[in-house]
Design a protein around this motif. Structure first.
Motif, mmCIF file in Angstrom:
data_model
loop_
_atom_site.group_PDB
_atom_site.id
_atom_site.type_symbol
_atom_site.label_atom_id
_atom_site.label_comp_id
_atom_site.label_asym_id
_atom_site.label_seq_id
_atom_site.Cartn_x
_atom_site.Cartn_y
_atom_site.Cartn_z
ATOM 1 N N ALA A 70 -51.425 8.640 4.898
ATOM 2 C CA ALA A 70 -52.555 8.109 4.161
ATOM 3 C C ALA A 70 -52.128 7.053 3.152
ATOM 4 O O ALA A 70 -52.943 6.224 2.730
ATOM 5 N N THR A 71 -50.876 7.093 2.793
ATOM 6 C CA THR A 71 -50.409 6.161 1.772
ATOM 7 C C THR A 71 -50.426 4.745 2.312
ATOM 8 O O THR A 71 -50.005 4.499 3.441
ATOM 9 N N HIS A 72 -50.885 3.843 1.530
ATOM 10 C CA HIS A 72 -50.845 2.432 1.903
ATOM 11 C C HIS A 72 -49.519 1.867 1.418
ATOM 12 O O HIS A 72 -49.329 1.591 0.235
ATOM 13 N N ARG A 73 -48.624 1.763 2.350
ATOM 14 C CA ARG A 73 -47.267 1.363 1.956
ATOM 15 C C ARG A 73 -46.980 -0.031 2.488
ATOM 16 O O ARG A 73 -47.313 -0.362 3.626
ATOM 17 N N THR A 74 -46.362 -0.824 1.665
ATOM 18 C CA THR A 74 -45.991 -2.178 2.072
ATOM 19 C C THR A 74 -44.507 -2.367 1.802
ATOM 20 O O THR A 74 -44.003 -1.963 0.754
ATOM 21 N N ILE A 75 -43.855 -2.978 2.777
ATOM 22 C CA ILE A 75 -42.454 -3.350 2.570
ATOM 23 C C ILE A 75 -42.440 -4.846 2.297
ATOM 24 O O ILE A 75 -42.988 -5.633 3.082
ATOM 25 N N MET A 76 -41.853 -5.210 1.190
ATOM 26 C CA MET A 76 -41.813 -6.634 0.840
ATOM 27 C C MET A 76 -40.371 -7.119 0.923
ATOM 28 O O MET A 76 -39.485 -6.523 0.317
ATOM 29 N N ILE A 77 -40.192 -8.186 1.645
ATOM 30 C CA ILE A 77 -38.842 -8.732 1.803
ATOM 31 C C ILE A 77 -38.859 -10.149 1.269
ATOM 32 O O ILE A 77 -39.693 -10.963 1.689
ATOM 33 N N ASP A 78 -38.001 -10.449 0.360
ATOM 34 C CA ASP A 78 -37.905 -11.840 -0.088
ATOM 35 C C ASP A 78 -36.460 -12.178 -0.390
ATOM 36 O O ASP A 78 -35.580 -11.318 -0.401
ATOM 37 N N CYS A 79 -36.245 -13.453 -0.590
ATOM 38 C CA CYS A 79 -34.898 -13.956 -0.838
ATOM 39 C C CYS A 79 -34.886 -14.519 -2.240
ATOM 40 O O CYS A 79 -35.609 -15.479 -2.527
ATOM 41 N N ILE A 80 -34.124 -13.925 -3.117
ATOM 42 C CA ILE A 80 -34.153 -14.366 -4.510
ATOM 43 C C ILE A 80 -32.747 -14.738 -4.955
ATOM 44 O O ILE A 80 -31.763 -14.462 -4.267
ATOM 45 N N LEU A 81 -32.681 -15.366 -6.120
ATOM 46 C CA LEU A 81 -31.371 -15.723 -6.664
ATOM 47 C C LEU A 81 -30.632 -14.447 -7.051
ATOM 48 O O LEU A 81 -31.225 -13.456 -7.463
ATOM 49 N N ARG A 82 -29.336 -14.545 -6.927
ATOM 50 C CA ARG A 82 -28.534 -13.349 -7.147
ATOM 51 C C ARG A 82 -28.636 -12.861 -8.585
ATOM 52 O O ARG A 82 -28.626 -11.660 -8.848
#
Lengths: 272, 661
Positions: free
Chosen positions: B355-367
């Protein structure tokens, strides 16, 4: 299928160096290949050249142009067996179900035995040697028996090829040399040991073969692209190995006509 | 001359002659002759005596003074006739002959000198000298320019004393000058040599430093290669990119190693870029509950350059990974993958709680940005695993590309081969959805099996999450593909379709070989299933219950687990009524419909009473209800019993028996 070919020679002391250069050019590690080639010749003797031409007068009813039957050329063909290092280093006799006599392999795996036929190179001058080839994989059965009955052929000789293969784009580079053993009247049931084989060229020199395979030979663009790629490789290797077009007739696979005794000439292991 | 005839006092004076012009031969002859005629002899005639004569007035004969030359000559003729001496005349004549011969010699010499000069000048073809040669010389036909002159050494004059003194002085001065200038030159040469030495020394130091750094980079395993010709101060370049990276990145993975003034290697701009890193976040209902950690840095080296090469390589890999995923996400919009704010959002139901609305977010950020906010979150492990899995998959893809490259190429044809994007997100999605699908089905069936066992119905459940994962080790051990490493074969298992199998034995069947319902779950992001698909295969006995003909397929496909569970509910309740209870009350029970309802006839007293028993399986509960089929009769009880898996409940058989007797 057609093959575009260029050949070069590498003396034995330079083999390692050239192999390293090739690995650098292709950015790949070379793959060691071992193969056994068995040459077969049709049992039928070739027709006398020009025998199909009309001789003397004819009694055919005039006005009709009968097509003269063209004498068919007869070709050598060969059976190629892929070998691994273990095959030639096995000390005892071959296991009875060994792959030396049967081509049976599991489904999906690459066939161990292939029938290869190579035509005489084309007469065209494109700067590379072009010839038609067919290669048929044998999945099961006894390849030698098949070859004898199909033709019918007779066993001529066998030789071994050892070398390294590197793929550079569409160019397949094969740095190899031909080894041979004392040949008998039929293919050996037990493979000889690798150490017993002697190079066909006593100096131990290697042959560098650069090959591009072309499926759509009649399409000019495709053919040109293949020729260009091969020539680019040729110029890239300039100064390391001189790749050149071999003499067309040295790659002749036709059975020569011999007027006198039935031909008992041995096939050259190098003639392919 | 004018009026000379009038005066007697005439001074004897020579004929005014041009100053520079010498008397001609004839004039001299005539004058000598005149003198001899006047005076008879030439002896004693001096300047002084002539002056005295002028002063005393005693002069030459009158007839000759102031007369014309003819007159003079006449006078001389007169004098000749004078009987002086014949010898005198002879002497004069002899002297005259001598003089003439001497003059001839002189004239000849002069002509010779002129000829010589002219001959010398005749080397110059522009000069016209024909008139300068004497006739005699011309007759000899000497070719022009046959004689040359050059400056030679001056004749030795050392015999002269002062000359030698002066020479010695010159010599001394020259020596002094020479010494001075040679000292100057030596000085200059020393300076130059010293300068060259220091330059060489700095050069050597520079090269040593450069090579030491190159060596240290090379020893760390970076591949060093010669850079193209024409790159100044950078004979070498380091390749830090992956050889099988996509074309866009392959070109970037090379940095020249430039030498700066003191020999150390200048950081290339490509290496000095701020390193980036992939970040995976898990958000439940818009709240971030997990963030992936910074990848480990590897061993720290003292050289800043090596560090930055390593960082560049890592960043390069992460950027490549992100790039590939961005490309792939465009094909996966249908699966709930989208790019928002330069982050890839993947909607995925939670594994534990759908039931949980789960999102996986992938991004590329500065170290640098990752270091902030590093507090522990409950789902850090999941985010970390997702990130690692993606990295492994790209590395696997790189290895497979190289393997593909080493294979024999296909013969050339006109058709272009399409290059597929590597299955990174697809693998992630398929694993998620597969595990989800299998888990939801098996979890539901596990609840159901417990309920059934509490109701005294034997039923066994077997769950295989993924068939190939189960036999992974044997799969790899028995593999015939020797040229692919075990790790890559392992990853290939994940990128192919996933198969899960759940089997549930039918409650009605018992014994050693119970009949089973098989729920096979196959997941592949792409054709033909486009996600998870369940295939329910029912046993033959069930098929007869469902009135399926024997040649009909006994498997049914469902794309959602809800469909599977509701179908299973129906099937199981049918099995309970149509097989289990029917068998139990053989002879008394009749089936009225295709609903999971059975009418069992029983006798209460004399009247036969039909009682309807309805079995309902829903939400993991087994519900049995008793209903009287005939409305007019209300003597019997009506009731419902629900099994929910708790212990101590009566069995279904006992319950039904208590109802129907």
């Amino acid at each position: 299928m057609h093959e575009l070919l260029l050949y070069g020679q590498v003396p034995a002391p330079r083999h390692d160096q050239v192999l390293k250069i090739l690995a650098g050019v292709a950015a790949l590690q070379p793959r060691r290949l071992l193969a056994r080639h068995i040459i077969y010749k049709p049992q039928r003797a070739p027709d006398e050249p020009g025998s199909h031409l009309r001789r003397g007068g004819t009694q055919a009813i005039g006005g009709k142009n009968h097509k003269q039957p063209v004498a068919k050329d007869l070709y050598y063909s060969q059976l190629v067996q892929k070998l691994s290092e273990e095959d030639l280093n096995r000390s005892g006799p071959q296991p009875s179900n060994g792959s030396s006599s049967t081509g049976g392999t599991g489904s999906g795996a690459e066939p161990k035995w292939t029938i290869e036929f190579q035509d005489v190179p084309d007469t065209g001058d494109r700067g590379v040697s072009i010839r038609m080839t067919t290669s048929t994989g044998i999945l099961s059965g006894d390849p030698h028996a098949y070859m004898l009955s199909n033709g019918p052929n007779q066993f001529m000789s066998e030789y071994y090829v050892e070398g390294h293969q590197i793929v550079h784009g569409n160019v397949v580079v094969f740095l190899h040399r031909v080894l041979h053993d004392s040949s008998g009247t039929s293919p050996k049931a037990n493979l000889p040991k690798f150490t017993e084989l002697k190079p066909f060229d006593p100096s131990g020199a290697y042959i560098l073969e650069a090959k591009v395979q072309v499926q759509e030979f009649n399409n000019t663009n495709v053919l040109e692209a293949g020729v260009d790629e091969l020539k680019r490789f040729q110029s890239q290797m300039k100064g390391c190995v001189e790749l050149s077009v071999p003499d067309r007739l040295s790659l002749d696979t036709r059975v020569k006509y011999k007027a006198a005794a039935p031909s008992s000439k041995k096939a050259q292991p190098g003639a392919r | 001359m004018s009026g000379a005839g009038t005066t007697t006092e005439v001074a004897l004076r020579p004929w005014p002659a041009p100053v520079n012009q010498a008397l001609s031969k004839e004039a001299i002859h005539s004058q000598i002759g005149q003198l001899a005629a006047e005076r008879g002899h030439l002896r004693g005639i001096t300047e002084k005596a002539l002056h005295e004569e002028i002063a005393t007035g005693k002069d030459a004969p009158k007839e000759t003074t102031g007369q014309d030359e003819e007159d003079g000559e006449a006078a001389t003729h007169e004098k000749k006739n004078e009987p002086t001496t014949i010898e005198k005349l002879e002497d004069i004549f002899r002297a005259k002959v001598d003089m003439v011969s001497a003059l001839n010699v002189v004239a000849w010499n002069a002509a010779g000198a002129l000829d010589l000069v002219a001959l010398m000048l005749s080397r110059d073809p522009t000069k016209v000298l024909d008139n300068s040669f004497s006739a005699h010389f011309k007759a000899q036909n000497v070719p022009k320019g046959a004689f040359g002159v050059d400056r030679g050494t001056p004749p030795d004059r050392s015999d002269q004393h002062d000359e030698s003194l002066r020479n010695a002085e010159d010599e001394r001065r020259h020596q002094l000058v020479a010494r001075g200038s040679s000292m100057d030159a030596l000085d200059w040469a020393t300076d130059n040599i010293l300068k060259a030495a220091t330059e060489l020394e700095t050069g050597v130091r520079k090269e040593t430093k450069y090579w030491a750094e190159i060596m240290s980079i090379s020893e760390k395993g970076w591949s060093i290669q010669r850079s193209r010709r024409g790159v100044r101060h950078a004979p070498f370049a380091v390749r830090y990119g992956h050889s099988e990276a996509s074309d866009h990145f392959k070109a970037r993975g090379l940095a020249p190693l430039r030498m700066d003034r003191d020999g150390s290697i200048i950081l290339d701009p490509a290496l000095a870029l701020k390193p980036k890193v992939l970040r995976v976040r898990i958000s439940d209902h818009g709240r971030v509950t997990g963030t992936s950690k910074l990848p480990s840095k590897g061993e720290v080296t003292e050289l800043a350059l090596e560090n930055s090469i390593q960082l560049a390589r890592d960043s390069f890999f992460e950027e490549d990974l992100y790039h590939e995923m961005c490309l792939e996400s465009r094909q996966l919009v249908a699966y709930g993958v989208e790019i928002r704010d330069s982050a890839i959002h993947i909607v995925s139901p939670s594994l534990s709680n759908p039931a949980t609305h789960r999102t996986i977010m992938i991004d590329c950020i500065l170290r640098e940005e990752t270091s902030q906010g590093s507090h522990e979150q409950p789902l850090d492990w999941l985010a970390q695993n997702v990130a690692e899995a993606l990295r492994f998959l790209l590395a696997h893809e790189h290895r497979m590309r190289r393997f593909q490259r080493s294979q024999l190429p296909h013969p050339l044809t006109q058709q272009k081969r399409t290059t597929r994007t590597p299955p990174l997100l697809r693998t992630l999605l398929s694993v998620f959805s597969h595990v989800n699908a299998v888990n939801s089905v098996s979890a539901y069936l596990a609840v159901l099996a417990r309920t059934f066992s509490s109701a005294g119905i034997g039923c066994s459940l077997q769950v295989t999450g993924e068939s190939s994962w189960k036999k992974l080790t044997t799969l790899i051990r028995e593999s015939t593909r020797k040229d692919i490493s075990a790790v890559d074969q392992l990853f290939e298992v994940f990128t192919k379709h996933l198969d899960g199998v759940v089997t549930l034995s039918l409650p009605s069947s018992s014994g050693a070989e119970p009949e089973v319902i098989t729920i096979a779950t196959r997941t592949y992001i792409g054709p033909p299933t486009f996600g998870a698909e369940h295939k329910v295969t029912i046993p033959p006995s069930m098929a007869s219950v469902l009135n399926l003909s024997s040649d009909q397929k006994r498997d049914f496909k469902f794309s959602s687990s809800e469909g599977v569970t509701s179908y299973l509910d129906w099937i199981l309740s049918l099995d309970l009524t149509h097989s289990l209870l029917l068998e139990l009350y053989r002879g008394r029970a009749t089936l009225q419909s295709k609903e999971p309802q059975i009418t069992i006839g029983s006798k209460v007293g004399k009247r036969p009473i039909d009682k309807d028993v309805t079995i309902e399986v829903a939400d993991g509960e087994l519900r049995a209800s008793l209903k009287h089929s005939s409305e007019h009769d209300s003597s019997g009880r009506e009731g419902t019993f629900v099994w929910d898996g708790s212990n101590g409940q009566p069995t279904l058989q006992a319950m039904v028996k208590s109802w129907v007797g």
